[in-house]
Scaffold this motif. Structure first.
Motif, PDB file in Angstrom:
ATOM      1  N   ARG A  83      14.588  18.720  34.636  1.00  0.00           N
ATOM      2  CA  ARG A  83      14.939  19.787  33.606  1.00  0.00           C
ATOM      3  C   ARG A  83      15.881  18.962  32.172  1.00  0.00           C
ATOM      4  O   ARG A  83      15.623  19.562  31.145  1.00  0.00           O
ATOM      5  N   HIS A  84      16.674  18.215  32.570  1.00  0.00           N
ATOM      6  CA  HIS A  84      17.612  17.688  31.608  1.00  0.00           C
ATOM      7  C   HIS A  84      17.280  16.398  31.067  1.00  0.00           C
ATOM      8  O   HIS A  84      17.935  15.922  29.838  1.00  0.00           O
ATOM      9  N   VAL A  85      16.679  15.520  31.905  1.00  0.00           N
ATOM     10  CA  VAL A  85      16.564  14.056  31.489  1.00  0.00           C
ATOM     11  C   VAL A  85      14.848  14.149  30.654  1.00  0.00           C
ATOM     12  O   VAL A  85      14.663  13.647  29.687  1.00  0.00           O
ATOM     13  N   ILE A  86      13.977  14.416  31.611  1.00  0.00           N
ATOM     14  CA  ILE A  86      12.561  14.282  31.365  1.00  0.00           C
ATOM     15  C   ILE A  86      12.224  15.567  30.528  1.00  0.00           C
ATOM     16  O   ILE A  86      11.218  15.411  29.886  1.00  0.00           O
ATOM     17  N   GLU A  87      12.962  16.684  30.708  1.00  0.00           N
ATOM     18  CA  GLU A  87      12.581  17.774  30.127  1.00  0.00           C
ATOM     19  C   GLU A  87      11.079  18.356  30.426  1.00  0.00           C
ATOM     20  O   GLU A  87      10.575  18.696  29.511  1.00  0.00           O
ATOM     21  N   LYS A  88      11.102  18.546  31.597  1.00  0.00           N
ATOM     22  CA  LYS A  88       9.626  18.955  32.096  1.00  0.00           C
ATOM     23  C   LYS A  88      10.036  20.004  33.312  1.00  0.00           C
ATOM     24  O   LYS A  88      10.707  19.743  34.226  1.00  0.00           O
ATOM     25  N   GLU A  89       9.503  20.980  33.173  1.00  0.00           N
ATOM     26  CA  GLU A  89       9.613  22.042  34.246  1.00  0.00           C
ATOM     27  C   GLU A  89       8.702  21.769  35.484  1.00  0.00           C
ATOM     28  O   GLU A  89       7.629  21.387  35.378  1.00  0.00           O
ATOM     29  N   LEU A  90       9.322  21.918  36.556  1.00  0.00           N
ATOM     30  CA  LEU A  90       8.566  21.805  37.858  1.00  0.00           C
ATOM     31  C   LEU A  90       8.315  23.385  38.277  1.00  0.00           C
ATOM     32  O   LEU A  90       8.662  24.345  37.949  1.00  0.00           O
ATOM     33  N   GLY A  91       7.214  23.391  39.235  1.00  0.00           N
ATOM     34  CA  GLY A  91       6.586  24.707  39.866  1.00  0.00           C
ATOM     35  C   GLY A  91       7.482  25.304  40.554  1.00  0.00           C
ATOM     36  O   GLY A  91       8.762  24.704  40.826  1.00  0.00           O
ATOM     37  N   ASP A  92       6.960  26.190  41.311  1.00  0.00           N
ATOM     38  CA  ASP A  92       7.914  26.954  42.317  1.00  0.00           C
ATOM     39  C   ASP A  92       8.038  25.773  43.680  1.00  0.00           C
ATOM     40  O   ASP A  92       7.225  25.415  44.206  1.00  0.00           O
ATOM     41  N   LEU A  93       9.610  25.748  44.045  1.00  0.00           N
ATOM     42  CA  LEU A  93       9.706  24.660  45.077  1.00  0.00           C
ATOM     43  C   LEU A  93      10.478  25.393  46.207  1.00  0.00           C
ATOM     44  O   LEU A  93      11.024  24.782  46.921  1.00  0.00           O
ATOM     45  N   ASN A  94      10.338  26.789  46.165  1.00  0.00           N
ATOM     46  CA  ASN A  94      11.079  27.501  47.165  1.00  0.00           C
ATOM     47  C   ASN A  94      10.470  26.996  48.810  1.00  0.00           C
ATOM     48  O   ASN A  94      11.396  27.007  49.459  1.00  0.00           O
ATOM     49  N   ALA A  95       9.409  26.359  49.031  1.00  0.00           N
ATOM     50  CA  ALA A  95       8.865  26.003  49.997  1.00  0.00           C
ATOM     51  C   ALA A  95       9.597  24.982  50.650  1.00  0.00           C
ATOM     52  O   ALA A  95       9.463  24.689  51.782  1.00  0.00           O
ATOM     53  N   VAL A  96      10.338  24.112  49.792  1.00  0.00           N
ATOM     54  CA  VAL A  96      10.915  23.002  50.525  1.00  0.00           C
ATOM     55  C   VAL A  96      12.326  22.997  50.260  1.00  0.00           C
ATOM     56  O   VAL A  96      13.160  22.149  50.219  1.00  0.00           O
ATOM     57  N   ARG A  97      13.161  24.344  49.930  1.00  0.00           N
ATOM     58  CA  ARG A  97      14.400  24.593  49.658  1.00  0.00           C
ATOM     59  C   ARG A  97      14.915  25.045  51.164  1.00  0.00           C
ATOM     60  O   ARG A  97      14.205  26.074  51.690  1.00  0.00           O
ATOM     61  N   ALA A  98      15.522  24.078  51.845  1.00  0.00           N
ATOM     62  CA  ALA A  98      16.112  24.265  53.256  1.00  0.00           C
ATOM     63  C   ALA A  98      16.930  25.597  53.246  1.00  0.00           C
ATOM     64  O   ALA A  98      17.946  25.747  52.295  1.00  0.00           O
ATOM     65  N   ALA A  99      17.049  26.191  54.340  1.00  0.00           N
ATOM     66  CA  ALA A  99      17.654  27.456  54.490  1.00  0.00           C
ATOM     67  C   ALA A  99      19.149  26.824  54.753  1.00  0.00           C
ATOM     68  O   ALA A  99      19.120  25.841  55.807  1.00  0.00           O
ATOM     69  N   ARG A 100      20.401  27.406  54.478  1.00  0.00           N
ATOM     70  CA  ARG A 100      21.469  26.897  54.659  1.00  0.00           C
ATOM     71  C   ARG A 100      22.001  27.186  56.052  1.00  0.00           C
ATOM     72  O   ARG A 100      21.701  28.288  56.754  1.00  0.00           O
ATOM     73  N   SER A 101      22.179  26.217  56.942  1.00  0.00           N
ATOM     74  CA  SER A 101      22.656  26.453  58.359  1.00  0.00           C
ATOM     75  C   SER A 101      24.002  26.780  58.175  1.00  0.00           C
ATOM     76  O   SER A 101      24.890  26.600  57.470  1.00  0.00           O
ATOM     77  N   ARG A 102      24.455  27.758  59.054  1.00  0.00           N
ATOM     78  CA  ARG A 102      26.016  28.260  59.348  1.00  0.00           C
ATOM     79  C   ARG A 102      26.563  27.837  60.698  1.00  0.00           C
ATOM     80  O   ARG A 102      25.986  28.413  61.748  1.00  0.00           O
ATOM     81  N   HIS A 103      27.499  26.899  60.749  1.00  0.00           N
ATOM     82  CA  HIS A 103      27.816  26.518  61.895  1.00  0.00           C
ATOM     83  C   HIS A 103      29.421  26.938  62.014  1.00  0.00           C
ATOM     84  O   HIS A 103      30.285  27.112  60.923  1.00  0.00           O
ATOM     85  N   LEU A 104      30.030  27.472  63.165  1.00  0.00           N
ATOM     86  CA  LEU A 104      31.506  27.771  63.131  1.00  0.00           C
ATOM     87  C   LEU A 104      32.224  26.310  63.171  1.00  0.00           C
ATOM     88  O   LEU A 104      31.978  25.458  63.769  1.00  0.00           O
ATOM     89  N   PRO A 105      33.345  26.227  62.365  1.00  0.00           N
ATOM     90  CA  PRO A 105      34.068  24.942  61.983  1.00  0.00           C
ATOM     91  C   PRO A 105      34.710  24.576  63.308  1.00  0.00           C
ATOM     92  O   PRO A 105      35.500  25.721  63.973  1.00  0.00           O
ATOM     93  N   THR A 106      35.176  23.406  63.468  1.00  0.00           N
ATOM     94  CA  THR A 106      35.919  22.961  64.505  1.00  0.00           C
ATOM     95  C   THR A 106      37.410  23.231  64.240  1.00  0.00           C
ATOM     96  O   THR A 106      37.715  23.104  63.032  1.00  0.00           O
ATOM     97  N   VAL A 107      38.198  24.016  65.174  1.00  0.00           N
ATOM     98  CA  VAL A 107      39.633  24.267  64.806  1.00  0.00           C
ATOM     99  C   VAL A 107      40.390  23.679  66.110  1.00  0.00           C
ATOM    100  O   VAL A 107      39.956  23.747  67.135  1.00  0.00           O
ATOM    101  N   LEU A 108      41.531  22.882  65.497  1.00  0.00           N
ATOM    102  CA  LEU A 108      42.577  22.158  66.723  1.00  0.00           C
ATOM    103  C   LEU A 108      43.578  23.155  66.870  1.00  0.00           C
ATOM    104  O   LEU A 108      43.823  24.135  65.963  1.00  0.00           O
ATOM    105  N   THR A 109      43.939  23.132  68.048  1.00  0.00           N
ATOM    106  CA  THR A 109      45.213  24.144  68.516  1.00  0.00           C
ATOM    107  C   THR A 109      46.744  23.479  67.669  1.00  0.00           C
ATOM    108  O   THR A 109      46.441  22.143  67.379  1.00  0.00           O
TER     109      THR A 109
END
Length: 289
Positions: A83-109
């Protein structure tokens, strides 16, 4: 590569963080090298497009088993390139956009945090600064790089407050300075002031400044107020400007010391420096509930 220099210039013109610059350049270079290996010849990204980007991201996910956040970072780097260097638009890339995983963080006592800080305190590394940095991350909820980048001007002893400049999302915020570490922070600032005087006497004493402010007031780089609180033992050169100065302690050194302390404290959890921030938030909520 000339192309990578163009990428760096565009990123700096857009005021992207240096770590973002490093990550984007890394992924763009890997993209080019991977296709050169596959096709047995070098191809400029302008000769490639959506199919090649999809193939590379699929390779990362299927063959390299990268995490969803890593895959999306590589995608962001390539989108920036086109987009900003070559200035060329790509097609739809939703198929390779990974879904964000949601993990509970580690918590210390609280007890585990206490053992961990004791183990760090017992170490003589970096003049004992690692133990103080860990205490600040836990007591103020600082992120790792926010703690490393603290400058003397950002600590307000009168108001028991620490100002975080250009934190995540390029936002400023104020956090409390814990009374339990106030005296140790004052001692660290006093040590830093003595080190800065020695640097000035030796013709050094420069700290890197935010680019816009450096153009406006270049002499501020030698002021005590702009010096890093947790300074490195040795002088180094700025990777962007090449100028000599005293940078902050390297985050990798703190992380390694932290991991040794986790093992010494006998904590059977996957704890990192960021775990202290999660523990801070959890313990704070528990105290007011």
């Amino acid at each position: 590569m000339k192309l990578l220099n163009q990428v760096r210039q565009k990123l700096r013109a857009g005021h992207y963080a240096y770590r973002t610059e490093q990550a984007y350049v890394h992924w763009i270079e890997r993209f080019i090298r991977w296709h050169a290996k596959i096709h047995k010849r070098w191809r400029h990204p302008s000769e490639m497009g959506t199919p090649e980007v999809e193939a590379f991201l699929s390779h990362l996910a299927v063959d390299r088993h990268v995490t969803s956040s890593t895959q999306n970072q590589a995608l962001s780097a390539l989108l920036f390139l086109y987009r900003h260097v070559i200035e060329k638009e790509l097609g739809d890339l939703n198929a390779v956009r990974a879904a964000r995983s949601r993990h509970l963080p580690t918590v210390l006592t609280p007890e585990e945090v206490g053992r961990l800080l004791e183990c760090l305190q017992d170490r003589s590394e970096a003049h004992g600064a690692y133990a103080l940095m860990a205490s600040l991350m836990y007591g103020s909820g600082l992120r790792l790089m926010e703690c490393c980048r603290l400058r003397i001007k950002d600590i307000d002893f009168g108001r028991n407050q620490v100002m975080v400049r250009q934190g995540k999302g390029n936002r400023d915020r104020a956090v409390p300075l814990p009374r339990t570490v106030r005296e140790r922070v004052q001692q660290q600032v006093q040590w830093r002031e003595k080190l800065h005087r020695r640097d000035l006497e030796g013709g050094e004493g420069r700290a890197d400044l935010p680019h816009a402010f450096e153009r406006k007031s270049p002499s501020a780089a030698y002021d005590l107020a702009w010096q890093f609180v947790f300074a490195s033992d040795r002088l180094s050169r700025c990777p962007r400007t090449g100028r000599s100065g005293r940078h902050h302690l390297h985050e990798n050194a703190l992380q390694k010391s932290f991991q040794r302390a986790v093992r010494s404290a006998g904590i059977p959890k996957r704890a990192t420096c960021h775990t202290l921030r999660h523990s801070f938030a959890t313990h704070l909520l528990a105290s007011v509930s």
